[in-house]
Design a protein around this motif. Structure first.
Motif, mmCIF file in Angstrom:
data_model
loop_
_atom_site.group_PDB
_atom_site.id
_atom_site.type_symbol
_atom_site.label_atom_id
_atom_site.label_comp_id
_atom_site.label_asym_id
_atom_site.label_seq_id
_atom_site.Cartn_x
_atom_site.Cartn_y
_atom_site.Cartn_z
ATOM 1 N N THR A 1 -44.764 30.880 40.239
ATOM 2 C CA THR A 1 -44.831 30.294 38.904
ATOM 3 C C THR A 1 -44.801 28.772 38.974
ATOM 4 O OG1 THR A 1 -43.744 32.214 37.896
ATOM 5 C CG2 THR A 1 -43.681 30.161 36.663
ATOM 6 N N LEU A 2 -43.909 28.221 39.800
ATOM 7 C CA LEU A 2 -43.828 26.765 39.927
ATOM 8 C C LEU A 2 -45.095 26.183 40.542
ATOM 9 C CD1 LEU A 2 -40.111 26.327 41.068
ATOM 10 C CD2 LEU A 2 -41.079 25.911 38.807
ATOM 11 N N ASP A 3 -45.689 26.901 41.488
ATOM 12 C CA ASP A 3 -46.947 26.435 42.072
ATOM 13 C C ASP A 3 -48.053 26.405 41.020
ATOM 14 O OD1 ASP A 3 -45.766 26.144 44.530
ATOM 15 O OD2 ASP A 3 -46.523 28.032 45.357
ATOM 16 N N ARG A 4 -48.108 27.449 40.208
ATOM 17 C CA ARG A 4 -49.120 27.486 39.144
ATOM 18 C C ARG A 4 -48.902 26.350 38.158
ATOM 19 N NH1 ARG A 4 -48.916 32.963 36.220
ATOM 20 N NH2 ARG A 4 -50.741 32.094 35.157
ATOM 21 N N PHE A 5 -47.637 26.098 37.832
ATOM 22 C CA PHE A 5 -47.327 25.002 36.912
ATOM 23 C C PHE A 5 -47.738 23.660 37.518
ATOM 24 C CE2 PHE A 5 -44.235 21.758 35.454
ATOM 25 C CZ PHE A 5 -44.567 21.739 34.110
ATOM 26 N N GLY A 6 -47.458 23.472 38.806
ATOM 27 C CA GLY A 6 -47.803 22.218 39.459
ATOM 28 C C GLY A 6 -49.291 21.960 39.536
ATOM 29 N N MET A 7 -50.096 23.010 39.537
ATOM 30 C CA MET A 7 -51.551 22.855 39.622
ATOM 31 C C MET A 7 -52.189 22.453 38.308
ATOM 32 S SD MET A 7 -52.386 26.174 42.025
ATOM 33 C CE MET A 7 -54.172 25.977 41.871
ATOM 34 N N GLU B 1 -51.594 19.791 36.551
ATOM 35 C CA GLU B 1 -51.742 18.344 36.431
ATOM 36 C C GLU B 1 -51.171 17.827 35.115
ATOM 37 O OE1 GLU B 1 -55.846 17.511 37.043
ATOM 38 O OE2 GLU B 1 -55.791 18.050 39.174
ATOM 39 N N ASP B 2 -49.879 18.118 34.913
ATOM 40 C CA ASP B 2 -49.111 17.586 33.772
ATOM 41 C C ASP B 2 -49.441 18.243 32.435
ATOM 42 O OD1 ASP B 2 -47.744 15.854 35.431
ATOM 43 O OD2 ASP B 2 -49.249 14.275 35.193
ATOM 44 N N VAL B 3 -50.364 19.168 32.391
ATOM 45 C CA VAL B 3 -50.615 19.906 31.150
ATOM 46 C C VAL B 3 -49.495 20.925 30.963
ATOM 47 C CG1 VAL B 3 -52.162 21.494 29.966
ATOM 48 C CG2 VAL B 3 -53.098 19.598 31.284
ATOM 49 N N GLY B 4 -48.959 21.044 29.760
ATOM 50 C CA GLY B 4 -47.915 22.020 29.477
ATOM 51 C C GLY B 4 -46.527 21.551 29.859
ATOM 52 N N ALA B 5 -46.322 20.246 30.020
ATOM 53 C CA ALA B 5 -45.019 19.716 30.401
ATOM 54 C C ALA B 5 -44.340 19.071 29.202
ATOM 55 C CB ALA B 5 -45.167 18.699 31.523
ATOM 56 N N GLY B 6 -43.051 19.377 29.005
ATOM 57 C CA GLY B 6 -42.291 18.768 27.929
ATOM 58 C C GLY B 6 -42.248 19.617 26.673
ATOM 59 N N LEU B 7 -41.237 19.359 25.840
ATOM 60 C CA LEU B 7 -41.011 20.187 24.659
ATOM 61 C C LEU B 7 -42.177 20.143 23.680
ATOM 62 C CD1 LEU B 7 -39.012 22.037 23.190
ATOM 63 C CD2 LEU B 7 -38.027 19.991 22.120
ATOM 64 N N ALA C 1 -59.877 21.526 25.009
ATOM 65 C CA ALA C 1 -59.872 20.109 24.649
ATOM 66 C C ALA C 1 -58.682 19.752 23.760
ATOM 67 C CB ALA C 1 -61.181 19.752 23.948
ATOM 68 N N ALA C 2 -58.112 20.737 23.047
ATOM 69 C CA ALA C 2 -57.007 20.455 22.131
ATOM 70 C C ALA C 2 -55.646 20.556 22.812
ATOM 71 C CB ALA C 2 -57.070 21.420 20.949
ATOM 72 N N THR C 3 -55.624 20.927 24.085
ATOM 73 C CA THR C 3 -54.341 21.098 24.787
ATOM 74 C C THR C 3 -53.708 19.728 25.040
ATOM 75 O OG1 THR C 3 -55.157 23.073 25.899
ATOM 76 C CG2 THR C 3 -53.233 21.984 26.854
ATOM 77 N N PRO C 4 -52.456 19.501 24.565
ATOM 78 C CA PRO C 4 -51.788 18.215 24.802
ATOM 79 C C PRO C 4 -51.669 17.930 26.289
ATOM 80 C CG PRO C 4 -50.611 19.488 23.146
ATOM 81 C CD PRO C 4 -51.655 20.392 23.730
ATOM 82 N N GLY C 5 -51.982 16.679 26.647
ATOM 83 C CA GLY C 5 -51.899 16.271 28.050
ATOM 84 C C GLY C 5 -53.238 16.281 28.757
ATOM 85 N N ARG C 6 -54.195 17.011 28.184
ATOM 86 C CA ARG C 6 -55.530 17.025 28.793
ATOM 87 C C ARG C 6 -56.297 15.821 28.309
ATOM 88 N NH1 ARG C 6 -59.977 21.914 29.169
ATOM 89 N NH2 ARG C 6 -61.688 20.612 29.879
ATOM 90 N N ASP C 7 -57.120 15.264 29.147
ATOM 91 C CA ASP C 7 -57.921 14.102 28.761
ATOM 92 C C ASP C 7 -58.699 14.418 27.504
ATOM 93 O OD1 ASP C 7 -56.978 12.809 30.950
ATOM 94 O OD2 ASP C 7 -58.792 13.129 32.189
ATOM 95 N N GLY C 8 -58.525 13.554 26.506
ATOM 96 C CA GLY C 8 -59.209 13.769 25.245
ATOM 97 C C GLY C 8 -58.452 14.640 24.291
ATOM 98 N N GLY C 9 -57.254 15.271 24.752
ATOM 99 C CA GLY C 9 -56.491 16.148 23.893
ATOM 100 C C GLY C 9 -55.423 15.421 23.161
#
Length: 374
Positions: free
Chosen positions: A257-263, A265-271, A366-374
């Motif tokens: 799970t942590l490996d998948r999260f690390g891949m 690239e900062d998407v899905g991090a933080g509250l 494109a609407a995912t927070p943290g993704r370029d342009g999101g």
């Protein structure tokens, strides 16, 4: 961690009484001590304004539960006069606790359960086996298998004209008995969805059993000569190996799970990012650092995905009366409602995680927070 066992807590409205209680029964004064602890929690619930019918329903569980040996605890959740869920805790809670809130306070339960691993353990000899299986939800199943063959189970010493015939008979009996044990083991493993199968005992019996197991179960099998079926046999070494094997499977699952999260690239991090992903049914697995002192809050509406850091977000979605609740309670309800999973980490296990929370996402757009342009 799968959270489907929590569904009964979200099938009815709150407010909810949540109780965590040390119910250890290992001393002579255990019963009076339990009574004192429960009375203190009962008084807390009364001060919080909990309804008497729910308090009484919890009391019936507390006073009427089947005692377990050693140190343990119980967690009980009730609303509107009915207990929706009660669970044994393998160790007493960090502290006795009573809460009364719009959502059940489940985080202490989830932190103690940790990553759940379904397993089967078989102790075999050449006449049969004793088996035990535990599902990911902790439900035990047992089986006793007696082989069909009991003819000449000990191979004879060399010598005598009939030696080869008796040798063949012994081997055939072992083979048939091992087939019965293998079939019973597979049945148990399928029932609980086993992540690991420990086959223990007589080294020749375990070898024949392993050879007759389907490939799908051979891939998750651990063989050992520890353990004996004889009554009163010391199973300490087998118990230690079983616990170690289960822990390794759990650790491996968390690492994946942590490996998948690390891949990501900062998407899905933080509250903020996790709440946004939950609103869009985007979370596959949420990672949460357990912090018993946490006091953060979120806003919710009636539906699991109606969750926000600002009540105005919910008002814009036509939620007329947003409620302010514990952040972890709101997050877990959203996970249950969207069939997502949870990984709980201790502070020492967690990577540098913004706000102590992150999510492995089912999809990114494109609407995912943290993704370029999101």
């Amino acid at each position: 961690m799968q959270l489907s066992f929590l569904r009964p807590l979200y099938d009815r409205p709150g407010p909810w009484c949540s109780v965590y209680l040390d119910a250890s029964a290992d001393t002579e004064d255990a019963h009076p001590a339990l009574d004192l602890r429960w009375r203190a929690l009962r008084e807390q619930l009364q001060r919080y304004g909990a309804d008497a019918t729910s308090i009484n329903a919890i009391e019936r569980v507390v006073r009427g539960h089947d005692p377990m040996p050693g140190d343990y605890g119980i967690a009980v959740f009730a609303s509107h006069g009915r207990v929706a869920l009660s669970e044994y805790l393998s160790a007493p809670p960090v502290r006795d606790l009573a809460a009364y809130a719009p959502l059940p306070h489940v985080m202490p339960l989830l932190a103690q359960r940790g990553e759940q691993v379904a397993w089967v353990r078989v102790i075999a000899d050449r006449t049969g086996a004793d088996a035990m299986a535990v599902s990911a939800g902790g439900v035990p199943r047992r089986a006793h298998v007696t082989g069909r063959e009991d003819f000449q189970l000990h191979r004879v010493k060399p010598g005598g004209w009939s030696q080869s015939r008796y040798q063949r008979a012994a081997m055939e009996a072992w083979h048939y008995n091992a087939g019965d044990v293998a079939a019973a083991t597979v049945e148990l493993a399928e029932k609980v969805g086993a992540d690991v199968v420990v086959v223990a005992g007589d080294v020749r019996a375990t070898g024949v059993i392993a050879a007759q197991m389907p490939e799908r179960w051979q891939d998750v099998m651990v063989r050992t000569d520890a353990g004996k079926r004889a009554g009163g046999a010391d199973q300490t070494r087998l118990d230690d190996l079983t616990v170690q094997t289960i822990a390794e499977v759990a650790d491996q699952r968390i690492s994946v799970t942590l490996d998948r999260f690390g891949m990501q690239e900062d998407v899905g991090a933080g509250l903020d990012a996790v709440v946004s992903a939950l609103q869009r049914n985007q979370v596959d697995t949420m990672i949460l650092v357990d912090d018993p002192s946490a006091t953060g809050e979120l806003w919710i509406g009636p539906e699991p995905t109606e969750i926000a850091t600002d009540p105005r977000q919910l008002t814009a979605l036509s939620v007329t009366d947003p409620a302010k609740v514990r952040a972890d309670a709101a997050l877990v309800r959203a996970l249950v409602g969207t069939d997502a999973e949870l990984t709980v980490l201790g502070a020492e296990e967690a990577p540098e995680l913004t706000d102590g929370v992150g999510a492995v996402l089912r999809y990114v757009d494109a609407a995912t927070p943290g993704r370029d342009g999101g």
